[in-house]
Design an enzyme around this catalytic site. Structure first.
Site, PDB file in Angstrom:
ATOM      1  N   ASP A  89       5.401  -8.017 -21.706  1.00 42.31           N
ATOM      2  CA  ASP A  89       6.124  -9.274 -21.603  1.00 42.31           C
ATOM      3  C   ASP A  89       5.109 -10.391 -21.893  1.00 42.31           C
ATOM      4  O   ASP A  89       3.898 -10.160 -21.824  1.00 42.31           O
ATOM      5  CB  ASP A  89       6.701  -9.394 -20.194  1.00 42.31           C
ATOM      6  CG  ASP A  89       7.345 -10.736 -19.953  1.00 42.31           C
ATOM      7  OD1 ASP A  89       8.176 -11.155 -20.771  1.00 42.31           O
ATOM      8  OD2 ASP A  89       7.012 -11.375 -18.928  1.00 42.31           O
ATOM      9  N   ASP A 141       5.418 -14.436 -21.189  1.00 47.12           N
ATOM     10  CA  ASP A 141       5.216 -15.539 -20.251  1.00 47.12           C
ATOM     11  C   ASP A 141       4.976 -14.986 -18.846  1.00 47.12           C
ATOM     12  O   ASP A 141       5.742 -14.154 -18.362  1.00 47.12           O
ATOM     13  CB  ASP A 141       6.449 -16.453 -20.266  1.00 47.12           C
ATOM     14  CG  ASP A 141       6.130 -17.862 -19.807  1.00 47.12           C
ATOM     15  OD1 ASP A 141       4.951 -18.167 -19.572  1.00 47.12           O
ATOM     16  OD2 ASP A 141       7.073 -18.657 -19.672  1.00 47.12           O
ATOM     17  N   ASP A 153       6.115  -9.526 -15.469  1.00 50.22           N
ATOM     18  CA  ASP A 153       5.971 -10.302 -14.235  1.00 50.22           C
ATOM     19  C   ASP A 153       7.294 -10.456 -13.488  1.00 50.22           C
ATOM     20  O   ASP A 153       7.328 -11.089 -12.445  1.00 50.22           O
ATOM     21  CB  ASP A 153       5.366 -11.685 -14.509  1.00 50.22           C
ATOM     22  CG  ASP A 153       6.329 -12.607 -15.243  1.00 50.22           C
ATOM     23  OD1 ASP A 153       7.003 -12.140 -16.185  1.00 50.22           O
ATOM     24  OD2 ASP A 153       6.418 -13.791 -14.870  1.00 50.22           O
TER      25      ASP A 153
HETATM   26 MG   LIG Z   1       7.664 -13.058 -18.014  1.00 47.80          MG
END
Ligand SMILES: [Mg+2]
Length: 262
Positions: A13, A15, A210
């Protein structure tokens, strides 16, 4: 054994994992370089449908993170490829340049104006959406068009610590108006992850993200392992309570180069 040595493909991923807005996350460039040197397959996976892969790759390189546009897999691209495979010829699109370009490149004809019928209504983040276009989309779905969402993210982080409506909020408007549920391509759904693994190559993937609701839950649904990094939106307390839990919880992605059993 280091986490890096347990898998042959790493699906990142963006961000909250490799960067936060304009700031690279410490160790990102070094960890990716180390994985590349070890011959691991890499892919960068994003639900964001508004930016084309070349732009995402350029953003990573501007942050000092080596990335080729062919390693970037967006929900827009996955949507285009999936629909083309399924024989969708025409689409009415609520979305921005990234989605429109991806559909066109996949060979899906984009119909603007006020068409009577299309094969699919395709929805992504559209910051210029209007009632008029929601109405046309809703009418097309009622006349039998498939309702397909590049992703269903409810919101995205905006300046000042608030959030702004995401693609999911626009999809919800059409779902609410028509009673039809959208088919979703992006995380946590399988199509985007499968396309990312195809791009990275390999048979034993680790998803590195995240978010529990997209990255970790999506990996778990496929029977894949996931590493949750605490550099984004999820706290250690939330990670400890998660169901399904992440395979690994790491302070940041430098943990991939460590042996969690040591
Ligand atoms: Mg993310």
């Amino acid at each position: 054994m280091r986490i890096a040595d347990r898998y042959d493909a790493f699906l990142f991923d963006l961000d909250g994992v490799l960067f936060r807005e304009a700031e690279p996350i410490p160790g990102a460039a070094e960890v990716l370089a180390e994985l590349r040197a070890a011959g691991r397959g890499l892919a960068f996976v994003t639900n964001n449908s508004s930016r084309p892969p070349a732009e995402v790759g350029a953003h990573l390189r501007a942050l000092g993170i080596a990335a080729d546009p062919t390693e970037v897999v967006t929900s827009a691209q996955a949507t285009g490829e999936l629909l083309a495979e399924q024989g969708v010829g025409t689409a009415y699109v609520l979305g921005e340049a990234g989605l429109r370009v991806a559909l066109a490149e996949a060979g899906v004809g984009i119909v603007d104006g006020e068409p009577e019928r299309v094969d699919a209504v395709v929805v992504g983040l559209d910051r210029a959406v209007t009632y008029e276009r929601l109405r046309i989309a809703g009418e097309l779905v009622q006349r039998g068009a498939r309702l397909v969402a590049s992703n269903a993210d409810a919101s995205f982080p905006a300046p000042g610590g608030v959030t702004w409506p995401g693609a999911g909020a626009i999809v919800a408007a059409i779902e609410t108006a028509t009673g039809v549920r959208a088919e979703v391509v992006g995380k946590p759904h399988a199509p985007l992850f499968r396309m990312a693994l195809g791009r990275a190559g390999g048979v034993r993937p680790l998803v590195v993200g995240d978010r529990l609701d997209t990255d970790v839950a999506g990996a778990a649904a496929l029977g894949w392992d996931a590493a949750l990094v605490l550099t984004g939106v999820t706290t250690a307390e939330e990670a400890a309570r998660a169901d399904p839990p992440a395979t690994y919880v790491l302070e940041d992605l430098r943990g991939l180069l460590l042996d969690p059993g040591a």
